[in-house]
Write an enzyme that holds these catalytic residues in place. Sequence first.
Site, PDB file in Angstrom:
ATOM      1  N   ARG A 123       0.842  -1.212   0.000  1.00 37.29           N
ATOM      2  CA  ARG A 123       0.000   0.000   0.000  1.00 37.29           C
ATOM      3  C   ARG A 123       0.877   1.261   0.000  1.00 37.29           C
ATOM      4  NH1 ARG A 123      -0.432   4.695   2.620  1.00 37.29           N
ATOM      5  NH2 ARG A 123      -0.020   3.659   4.608  1.00 37.29           N
ATOM      6  N   ASP A 124       1.529   1.545   1.105  1.00 36.46           N
ATOM      7  CA  ASP A 124       2.308   2.780   1.202  1.00 36.46           C
ATOM      8  C   ASP A 124       3.453   2.749   0.198  1.00 36.46           C
ATOM      9  OD1 ASP A 124       3.229   5.193   2.124  1.00 36.46           O
ATOM     10  OD2 ASP A 124       3.436   4.587   4.216  1.00 36.46           O
TER      11      ASP A 124
ATOM     12  N   HIS B  69       5.464   4.562  12.532  1.00 37.51           N
ATOM     13  CA  HIS B  69       5.438   4.453  11.068  1.00 37.51           C
ATOM     14  C   HIS B  69       6.465   5.462  10.549  1.00 37.51           C
ATOM     15  CE1 HIS B  69       3.010   4.035   7.221  1.00 37.51           C
ATOM     16  NE2 HIS B  69       3.599   5.208   6.992  1.00 37.51           N
TER      17      HIS B  69
ATOM     18  N   HIS C  16       9.088   6.985   8.007  1.00 35.88           N
ATOM     19  CA  HIS C  16       9.694   7.086   6.666  1.00 35.88           C
ATOM     20  C   HIS C  16      11.163   7.450   6.853  1.00 35.88           C
ATOM     21  CE1 HIS C  16       6.166   6.695   3.933  1.00 35.88           C
ATOM     22  NE2 HIS C  16       5.527   6.925   5.066  1.00 35.88           N
TER      23      HIS C  16
ATOM     24  N   CYS D 126       5.127   9.249  -0.192  1.00 34.70           N
ATOM     25  CA  CYS D 126       3.756   9.731  -0.032  1.00 34.70           C
ATOM     26  C   CYS D 126       3.474  10.685  -1.174  1.00 34.70           C
ATOM     27  CB  CYS D 126       3.594  10.438   1.313  1.00 34.70           C
ATOM     28  SG  CYS D 126       1.946  11.147   1.472  1.00 34.70           S
TER      29      CYS D 126
ATOM     30  N   ASN E 145       9.088   3.973   3.609  1.00 43.41           N
ATOM     31  CA  ASN E 145       9.183   3.603   5.030  1.00 43.41           C
ATOM     32  C   ASN E 145      10.514   2.907   5.272  1.00 43.41           C
ATOM     33  OD1 ASN E 145       6.049   3.363   4.542  1.00 43.41           O
ATOM     34  ND2 ASN E 145       6.441   3.651   6.709  1.00 43.41           N
TER      35      ASN E 145
HETATM   36  P1  HMG Z   1     -12.822  14.500  -2.506  1.00 46.40           P
HETATM   37  O1  HMG Z   1     -12.562  14.876  -3.936  1.00 46.40           O
HETATM   38  O2  HMG Z   1     -12.897  15.599  -1.511  1.00 46.40           O
HETATM   39  O3  HMG Z   1     -14.087  13.539  -2.334  1.00 46.40           O
HETATM   40  O4  HMG Z   1     -11.675  13.506  -2.074  1.00 46.40           O
HETATM   41  P2  HMG Z   1     -15.579  13.637  -2.742  1.00 46.40           P
HETATM   42  O5  HMG Z   1     -16.337  12.908  -1.686  1.00 46.40           O
HETATM   43  O6  HMG Z   1     -15.956  15.062  -3.085  1.00 46.40           O
HETATM   44  O7  HMG Z   1     -15.641  12.755  -4.091  1.00 46.40           O
HETATM   45  C1  HMG Z   1     -15.026  13.171  -5.301  1.00 46.40           C
HETATM   46  C2  HMG Z   1     -14.957  12.010  -6.256  1.00 46.40           C
HETATM   47  O8  HMG Z   1     -14.158  10.969  -5.685  1.00 46.40           O
HETATM   48  C3  HMG Z   1     -16.322  11.382  -6.562  1.00 46.40           C
HETATM   49  O9  HMG Z   1     -16.243  10.851  -7.871  1.00 46.40           O
HETATM   50  C4  HMG Z   1     -16.375  10.238  -5.579  1.00 46.40           C
HETATM   51  O10 HMG Z   1     -17.227   9.199  -6.043  1.00 46.40           O
HETATM   52  C5  HMG Z   1     -14.926   9.766  -5.573  1.00 46.40           C
HETATM   53  P3  HMG Z   1     -16.812  11.647  -9.169  1.00 46.40           P
HETATM   54  O11 HMG Z   1     -18.242  11.906  -8.821  1.00 46.40           O
HETATM   55  O12 HMG Z   1     -15.981  12.918  -9.245  1.00 46.40           O
HETATM   56  O13 HMG Z   1     -16.562  10.694 -10.284  1.00 46.40           O
HETATM   57  N1  HMG Z   1     -14.576   9.085  -4.324  1.00 46.40           N
HETATM   58  C6  HMG Z   1     -14.151   7.805  -4.238  1.00 46.40           C
HETATM   59  N2  HMG Z   1     -13.919   6.877  -5.188  1.00 46.40           N
HETATM   60  C7  HMG Z   1     -13.505   5.666  -4.754  1.00 46.40           C
HETATM   61  N3  HMG Z   1     -13.280   5.362  -3.443  1.00 46.40           N
HETATM   62  C8  HMG Z   1     -13.491   6.274  -2.489  1.00 46.40           C
HETATM   63  C9  HMG Z   1     -13.950   7.555  -2.878  1.00 46.40           C
HETATM   64  N4  HMG Z   1     -14.247   8.676  -2.185  1.00 46.40           N
HETATM   65  C10 HMG Z   1     -14.652   9.589  -3.077  1.00 46.40           C
HETATM   66  N5  HMG Z   1     -13.275   5.976  -1.211  1.00 46.40           N
HETATM   67  C11 HMG Z   1     -10.814  11.661  -0.801  1.00 46.40           C
HETATM   68  C12 HMG Z   1     -11.615  12.972  -0.773  1.00 46.40           C
HETATM   69  C13 HMG Z   1     -10.500  11.312   0.631  1.00 46.40           C
HETATM   70  C14 HMG Z   1     -11.656  10.595  -1.452  1.00 46.40           C
HETATM   71  C15 HMG Z   1      -9.538  11.895  -1.634  1.00 46.40           C
HETATM   72  O14 HMG Z   1      -8.890  13.025  -1.154  1.00 46.40           O
HETATM   73  C16 HMG Z   1      -8.619  10.715  -1.610  1.00 46.40           C
HETATM   74  O15 HMG Z   1      -8.939   9.635  -2.096  1.00 46.40           O
HETATM   75  N6  HMG Z   1      -7.415  10.898  -1.070  1.00 46.40           N
HETATM   76  C17 HMG Z   1      -6.460   9.790  -1.012  1.00 46.40           C
HETATM   77  C18 HMG Z   1      -5.292  10.184  -0.263  1.00 46.40           C
HETATM   78  C19 HMG Z   1      -4.341   9.022  -0.119  1.00 46.40           C
HETATM   79  O16 HMG Z   1      -4.646   7.889  -0.437  1.00 46.40           O
HETATM   80  N7  HMG Z   1      -3.142   9.374   0.366  1.00 46.40           N
HETATM   81  C20 HMG Z   1      -2.136   8.388   0.610  1.00 46.40           C
HETATM   82  C21 HMG Z   1      -2.472   7.530   1.784  1.00 46.40           C
HETATM   83  S1  HMG Z   1      -2.181   8.311   3.345  1.00 46.40           S
HETATM   84  C22 HMG Z   1      -0.501   8.070   3.644  1.00 46.40           C
HETATM   85  O17 HMG Z   1       0.202   7.591   2.780  1.00 46.40           O
HETATM   86  C23 HMG Z   1       0.033   8.392   4.996  1.00 46.40           C
HETATM   87  C24 HMG Z   1       0.281   7.151   5.853  1.00 46.40           C
HETATM   88  O18 HMG Z   1       1.148   6.244   5.204  1.00 46.40           O
HETATM   89  C25 HMG Z   1       0.888   7.551   7.207  1.00 46.40           C
HETATM   90  C26 HMG Z   1       2.110   8.472   7.041  1.00 46.40           C
HETATM   91  O19 HMG Z   1       3.098   8.080   6.401  1.00 46.40           O
HETATM   92  O20 HMG Z   1       2.030   9.573   7.580  1.00 46.40           O
HETATM   93  C27 HMG Z   1      -1.035   6.415   6.144  1.00 46.40           C
HETATM   94 MG    MG Z   2       3.289   6.424   5.165  1.00 47.99          MG
END
Ligand code: HMG
Ligand code: MG
Length: 296
Positions: free
Chosen positions: A15-16, A206, A208, A239, A248
């Site tokens: 995933r990450d 966690h 990095h 990220c 990580n």
């Molecule tokens: P948004 O644009 O504000 O959401 O995004 P929305 O509710 O307005 O929806 C917009 C569109 O997205 C719509 O589609 C929804 O259907 C679709 P459209 O009508 O435009 O065709 N949508 C989805 N589609 C599939 N699955 C879903 C979903 N939700 C909405 N679940 C949202 C908000 C949170 C969805 C967006 O910002 C997003 O997906 N962000 C992903 C961020 C991400 O994955 N980041 C990396 C992971 S976090 C990380 O790596 C940190 C971590 O490792 C810890 C660390 O290292 O610190 C965990």
């Molecule tokens: Mg991370």
Amino acid sequence: MNYPTSVKIIEVGPRDGLQNEKVLIDVTTKLALINQLANAGIDYIEAGSFVSPKWVPQMAGSDEVFTKLPKGTTTYAALTPNMQGLQRAMACDVKEVAVFAAASESFSQKNINCTIDDSLERFAPVISTAIKSGIAVRGYISCVLGCPYEGTIAPDQVAELTDKLLTMGCYEVSLGDTIGVGTPGSTHRLLERLLAQFPADKLAVHMHDTYGQALANILIALQHGISVIDSSVAGLGGCPYANGASGNVATEDLVYMLDGLGIDHGVDLQALINAGNRICAKLDRENGAKVARAFQ
Ligand code: HMG
Ligand code: MG
């Protein structure tokens, strides 16, 4: 020095790791990687995320990945940022999910397009619905040791969010040094603050490795009694919303250090190295695990 006798490794490479690799990896290759990691003895693998495919195209195939994973004793977990994500996870019979908040407003906005308070409001039904359905929920906090947009983050800010996530029903909070800026000094200060309020078994780290501090920070966490450590095979990833963030800590390097400390982890290092080498060949990148390079 007191160390835990055993450590639970949370493998986040599929995933990450893969979410930030430039080469798009197909579902068959993801499944092969996940199976190799499970066969190496890792019993908790974050196998994908149910986020918007427009935001993170690399995770688009997560529904198919989870549907095709073998049933067994390994826990396969997924990120779910909202109810839409949880519904997708439930349709694939996922048994454990994670919500992810940030300790900085700017990072919250860039990563999930909302404020910290709004993210907690979104997580509330995700957490309660998941728990009612028998799905355990882990919580992440990003930027606990620094933010790419806001710089230093106060430990009190992290404590406040940790409290909210635990109160909402997360069984554990993973403290993310998203951009790898933490040092043993700042890790120590953060953990001293958090452990004054929460038991060590509610926390995970966690780290990095952008500045090469991840293993040193993990050593500090172990010394504070934390025994759940996130890591990524071959040090994959970064990220997408934090420029310059590297992967990580490599799981291979973590396992080697745990061996040296005499701490149980249940992982076969050579099998892990083989899994890391195979995915690096597919990604056409150097293996980021120092231990894997040393074993070649
Ligand atoms: P948004 O644009 O504000 O959401 O995004 P929305 O509710 O307005 O929806 C917009 C569109 O997205 C719509 O589609 C929804 O259907 C679709 P459209 O009508 O435009 O065709 N949508 C989805 N589609 C599939 N699955 C879903 C979903 N939700 C909405 N679940 C949202 C908000 C949170 C969805 C967006 O910002 C997003 O997906 N962000 C992903 C961020 C991400 O994955 N980041 C990396 C992971 S976090 C990380 O790596 C940190 C971590 O490792 C810890 C660390 O290292 O610190 C965990
Ligand atoms: Mg991370």
